[in-house]
Each structure stands twice: as C-alpha cells, then as structure tokens.
Design a protein around this motif. Structure first.
Motif, PDB file in Angstrom:
ATOM      1  N   VAL A  84      -3.467 -20.246 -13.932  1.00 43.99           N
ATOM      2  CA  VAL A  84      -3.562 -18.962 -13.227  1.00 43.99           C
ATOM      3  C   VAL A  84      -4.993 -18.438 -13.282  1.00 43.99           C
ATOM      4  O   VAL A  84      -5.524 -17.927 -12.290  1.00 43.99           O
ATOM      5  CB  VAL A  84      -2.587 -17.936 -13.839  1.00 43.99           C
ATOM      6  CG1 VAL A  84      -2.818 -16.543 -13.246  1.00 43.99           C
ATOM      7  CG2 VAL A  84      -1.145 -18.366 -13.617  1.00 43.99           C
ATOM      8  N   ASP A  85      -5.626 -18.579 -14.427  1.00 42.50           N
ATOM      9  CA  ASP A  85      -6.996 -18.102 -14.589  1.00 42.50           C
ATOM     10  C   ASP A  85      -7.954 -18.860 -13.667  1.00 42.50           C
ATOM     11  O   ASP A  85      -8.913 -18.292 -13.132  1.00 42.50           O
ATOM     12  CB  ASP A  85      -7.411 -18.274 -16.051  1.00 42.50           C
ATOM     13  CG  ASP A  85      -8.721 -17.584 -16.375  1.00 42.50           C
ATOM     14  OD1 ASP A  85      -9.064 -16.581 -15.708  1.00 42.50           O
ATOM     15  OD2 ASP A  85      -9.422 -18.033 -17.305  1.00 42.50           O
ATOM     16  N   LEU A  86      -7.699 -20.153 -13.470  1.00 41.71           N
ATOM     17  CA  LEU A  86      -8.596 -20.985 -12.665  1.00 41.71           C
ATOM     18  C   LEU A  86      -8.280 -20.935 -11.171  1.00 41.71           C
ATOM     19  O   LEU A  86      -9.105 -21.333 -10.347  1.00 41.71           O
ATOM     20  CB  LEU A  86      -8.499 -22.430 -13.158  1.00 41.71           C
ATOM     21  CG  LEU A  86      -9.579 -23.419 -12.703  1.00 41.71           C
ATOM     22  CD1 LEU A  86     -10.949 -22.996 -13.218  1.00 41.71           C
ATOM     23  CD2 LEU A  86      -9.244 -24.824 -13.182  1.00 41.71           C
ATOM     24  N   ALA A  87      -7.097 -20.439 -10.809  1.00 42.77           N
ATOM     25  CA  ALA A  87      -6.643 -20.490  -9.417  1.00 42.77           C
ATOM     26  C   ALA A  87      -7.613 -19.864  -8.409  1.00 42.77           C
ATOM     27  O   ALA A  87      -7.880 -20.471  -7.363  1.00 42.77           O
ATOM     28  CB  ALA A  87      -5.261 -19.846  -9.298  1.00 42.77           C
ATOM     29  N   PRO A  88      -8.168 -18.676  -8.643  1.00 43.75           N
ATOM     30  CA  PRO A  88      -9.087 -18.108  -7.646  1.00 43.75           C
ATOM     31  C   PRO A  88     -10.315 -18.976  -7.400  1.00 43.75           C
ATOM     32  O   PRO A  88     -10.758 -19.118  -6.260  1.00 43.75           O
ATOM     33  CB  PRO A  88      -9.478 -16.754  -8.260  1.00 43.75           C
ATOM     34  CG  PRO A  88      -8.364 -16.413  -9.182  1.00 43.75           C
ATOM     35  CD  PRO A  88      -7.908 -17.719  -9.742  1.00 43.75           C
ATOM     36  N   ARG A  89     -10.849 -19.581  -8.451  1.00 40.82           N
ATOM     37  CA  ARG A  89     -12.021 -20.439  -8.287  1.00 40.82           C
ATOM     38  C   ARG A  89     -11.661 -21.714  -7.536  1.00 40.82           C
ATOM     39  O   ARG A  89     -12.416 -22.181  -6.678  1.00 40.82           O
ATOM     40  CB  ARG A  89     -12.595 -20.769  -9.658  1.00 40.82           C
ATOM     41  CG  ARG A  89     -13.922 -21.514  -9.608  1.00 40.82           C
ATOM     42  CD  ARG A  89     -14.448 -21.715 -10.997  1.00 40.82           C
ATOM     43  NE  ARG A  89     -15.656 -22.541 -11.006  1.00 40.82           N
ATOM     44  CZ  ARG A  89     -16.184 -23.062 -12.107  1.00 40.82           C
ATOM     45  NH1 ARG A  89     -15.620 -22.829 -13.283  1.00 40.82           N
ATOM     46  NH2 ARG A  89     -17.274 -23.793 -12.043  1.00 40.82           N
ATOM     47  N   LEU A  90     -10.482 -22.279  -7.837  1.00 42.70           N
ATOM     48  CA  LEU A  90     -10.062 -23.491  -7.143  1.00 42.70           C
ATOM     49  C   LEU A  90      -9.799 -23.238  -5.669  1.00 42.70           C
ATOM     50  O   LEU A  90     -10.037 -24.113  -4.831  1.00 42.70           O
ATOM     51  CB  LEU A  90      -8.798 -24.055  -7.799  1.00 42.70           C
ATOM     52  CG  LEU A  90      -8.970 -24.787  -9.126  1.00 42.70           C
ATOM     53  CD1 LEU A  90      -7.610 -25.187  -9.687  1.00 42.70           C
ATOM     54  CD2 LEU A  90      -9.851 -26.012  -8.956  1.00 42.70           C
ATOM     55  N   THR A  91      -9.329 -22.054  -5.333  1.00 41.16           N
ATOM     56  CA  THR A  91      -9.066 -21.730  -3.935  1.00 41.16           C
ATOM     57  C   THR A  91     -10.338 -21.851  -3.099  1.00 41.16           C
ATOM     58  O   THR A  91     -10.307 -22.310  -1.958  1.00 41.16           O
ATOM     59  CB  THR A  91      -8.491 -20.308  -3.814  1.00 41.16           C
ATOM     60  OG1 THR A  91      -7.247 -20.246  -4.530  1.00 41.16           O
ATOM     61  CG2 THR A  91      -8.246 -19.930  -2.361  1.00 41.16           C
ATOM     62  N   ALA A  92     -11.464 -21.462  -3.670  1.00 44.94           N
ATOM     63  CA  ALA A  92     -12.729 -21.509  -2.932  1.00 44.94           C
ATOM     64  C   ALA A  92     -13.184 -22.940  -2.674  1.00 44.94           C
ATOM     65  O   ALA A  92     -13.902 -23.192  -1.699  1.00 44.94           O
ATOM     66  CB  ALA A  92     -13.808 -20.748  -3.701  1.00 44.94           C
ATOM     67  N   TYR A  93     -12.766 -23.892  -3.522  1.00 46.25           N
ATOM     68  CA  TYR A  93     -13.263 -25.263  -3.400  1.00 46.25           C
ATOM     69  C   TYR A  93     -12.150 -26.282  -3.155  1.00 46.25           C
ATOM     70  O   TYR A  93     -12.360 -27.477  -3.326  1.00 46.25           O
ATOM     71  CB  TYR A  93     -14.034 -25.644  -4.670  1.00 46.25           C
ATOM     72  CG  TYR A  93     -15.207 -24.748  -4.931  1.00 46.25           C
ATOM     73  CD1 TYR A  93     -16.250 -24.664  -4.025  1.00 46.25           C
ATOM     74  CD2 TYR A  93     -15.257 -23.947  -6.072  1.00 46.25           C
ATOM     75  CE1 TYR A  93     -17.324 -23.817  -4.251  1.00 46.25           C
ATOM     76  CE2 TYR A  93     -16.338 -23.102  -6.303  1.00 46.25           C
ATOM     77  CZ  TYR A  93     -17.363 -23.043  -5.386  1.00 46.25           C
ATOM     78  OH  TYR A  93     -18.422 -22.207  -5.611  1.00 46.25           O
ATOM     79  N   ARG A  94     -10.983 -25.796  -2.742  1.00 44.43           N
ATOM     80  CA  ARG A  94      -9.885 -26.716  -2.450  1.00 44.43           C
ATOM     81  C   ARG A  94     -10.290 -27.655  -1.316  1.00 44.43           C
ATOM     82  O   ARG A  94     -10.843 -27.249  -0.311  1.00 44.43           O
ATOM     83  CB  ARG A  94      -8.650 -25.917  -2.037  1.00 44.43           C
ATOM     84  CG  ARG A  94      -7.411 -26.742  -1.784  1.00 44.43           C
ATOM     85  CD  ARG A  94      -6.788 -27.230  -3.075  1.00 44.43           C
ATOM     86  NE  ARG A  94      -6.295 -26.143  -3.904  1.00 44.43           N
ATOM     87  CZ  ARG A  94      -5.838 -26.302  -5.130  1.00 44.43           C
ATOM     88  NH1 ARG A  94      -5.837 -27.501  -5.679  1.00 44.43           N
ATOM     89  NH2 ARG A  94      -5.409 -25.267  -5.823  1.00 44.43           N
TER      90      ARG A  94
END
Length: 211
Positions: A84-94
């Motif tokens: 959950v903590d990493l999800a916003p960052r991963l969304t930008a680089y999916r």
C-alpha cells in the motif's frame, strides 16, 4: 496518532460572556460538548486510518482497494502494508522496466532480475522494432528456493507491468546456473500480458512510444 485514542474528558462549548454564571446554559453546553467528543476524536485520528503503517488491520483491505496495491496470496500484514505504501509510486511507473524492478526489489526482495526488452523508443526517422518480439524476464533463485513457486509469482508480477500488446516469458534459473552459466533452468511458456523492458535502469524509463 493512535487511531483508537483513549476516551478524554468532554470539551465544553465556549459560551458568550453574557451566559457566564448561567448554570442551565453551561450544563446544556457541557452536554453538547460531551456528545460531540467521540466525533471529534474520530476526525482528529483520521490521518492514522489513511496511513498504511498506522491504520488498524481492519482498514487494510480497504486501503489496498482504493490505492490499487497489488498483493500476493499469503503475504503477511507487513508485506501488505508495504504494498500500500509503494502503490502511489508504482502507479507513476507502471509498464516500465523501472516500475517492474522497483516492485520486484521492494516487495519481493528480488535484486537479481534481468529484463530483456526487444522494444524501445523510436521516432519518425527511425525503424520500428521488429515484429514478433517477446519480453523475457529472468530471475536468479537462491539455493533451496522453490523455483516453481517463484515462477508463478514472477509471472503475476510481469503480467501486472507488461504492455498488453507485448507477449512475455519468464525464466527462473538456480543460483549455481547464474554463476557458472550451467545448471537447472526453468522457463515458463510465453504469455500475453504486461511487462516492462530493457536492462535495469537507474532512473525511470520515459517512453513516448513503445514498440
């Protein structure tokens, strides 16, 4: 802030000075303050409910849904909170090699992942990548690890990142094979799905077009 703070004394409503000494008005204000106290406590602790590391376990599934975090079956609570903590960052680089490598390292602990991407960025003056290409992602497994289970996890990870138009395959090799170039090699069948490309980038791979 504790999402479940201990009950505190009611905070009486402030009254205009004209009501000073009016016991009825003061009692009425105190009763209203007491009835609003639980609501104020909830509002003050709302930030803890939305924090992946402080939210009560009962809210964790809800946070996973609203953030789009990708979690694996059987993950511990700590791993789910980290997702959950990493999800916003991963969304930008999916859909990029950076995003795939980031999730592989931060959530799975895989730092020996090799990505071979036959695609790339091209402009009007360049030749597009050849047709029929396949993304290949290779993971070096440690000694004693279940390579079949790793293959399933790696397939799900790559599918979450690989562009829909690009087929991919995953390969899991043993630690001995990775060092000597020989040894057991486990290769999954090519699949249609998602996954980034190219050797591990140190910075995000920005793509204007993807072949």
């Amino acid at each position: 802030m504790d999402p479940h703070p201990a009950p505190r004394a009611a905070r009486p409503l402030a009254l205009p000075s004209v009501y000073s000494g009016d016991t009825v008005a003061e009692a009425f204000a105190a009763a209203i303050g007491e009835s609003l106290a639980p609501t104020e406590e909830r509002i003050e602790s709302l930030d803890a409910v939305l924090d992946p590391w402080r939210a009560p376990p009962a809210f964790l599934d809800w946070l996973i849904r609203i953030t789009g975090a990708r979690v694996e079956p059987g993950w511990t609570e700590t791993q789910r909170r980290k997702a959950v903590d990493l999800a916003p960052r991963l969304t930008a680089y999916r859909g990029t090699p950076y995003g795939l490598l980031l999730e592989a390292k931060e959530l799975h602990g895989w730092d020996r992942l090799d990505i071979h991407d036959p695609g790339g960025v091209f402009t009007d003056g360049d030749s597009p990548p050849r047709a029929g290409r396949t993304l290949t992602v290779t993971l070096t497994a440690g000694r004693g690890e279940d390579r079949q289970a790793l293959e399933h996890r790696l397939t799900r990870l790559v599918r979450a990142h690989c562009p829909a138009h690009l087929p991919f395959k995953v390969v899991v090799i043993s630690d001995q094979a990775g060092r000597s170039g020989q040894g057991d090699r486990r290769e999954a069948q090519p699949a249609e799905g998602s996954g980034p490309a190219g050797p591990a980038p140190s910075t995000p791979d920005e793509r204007s077009q993807q072949g």
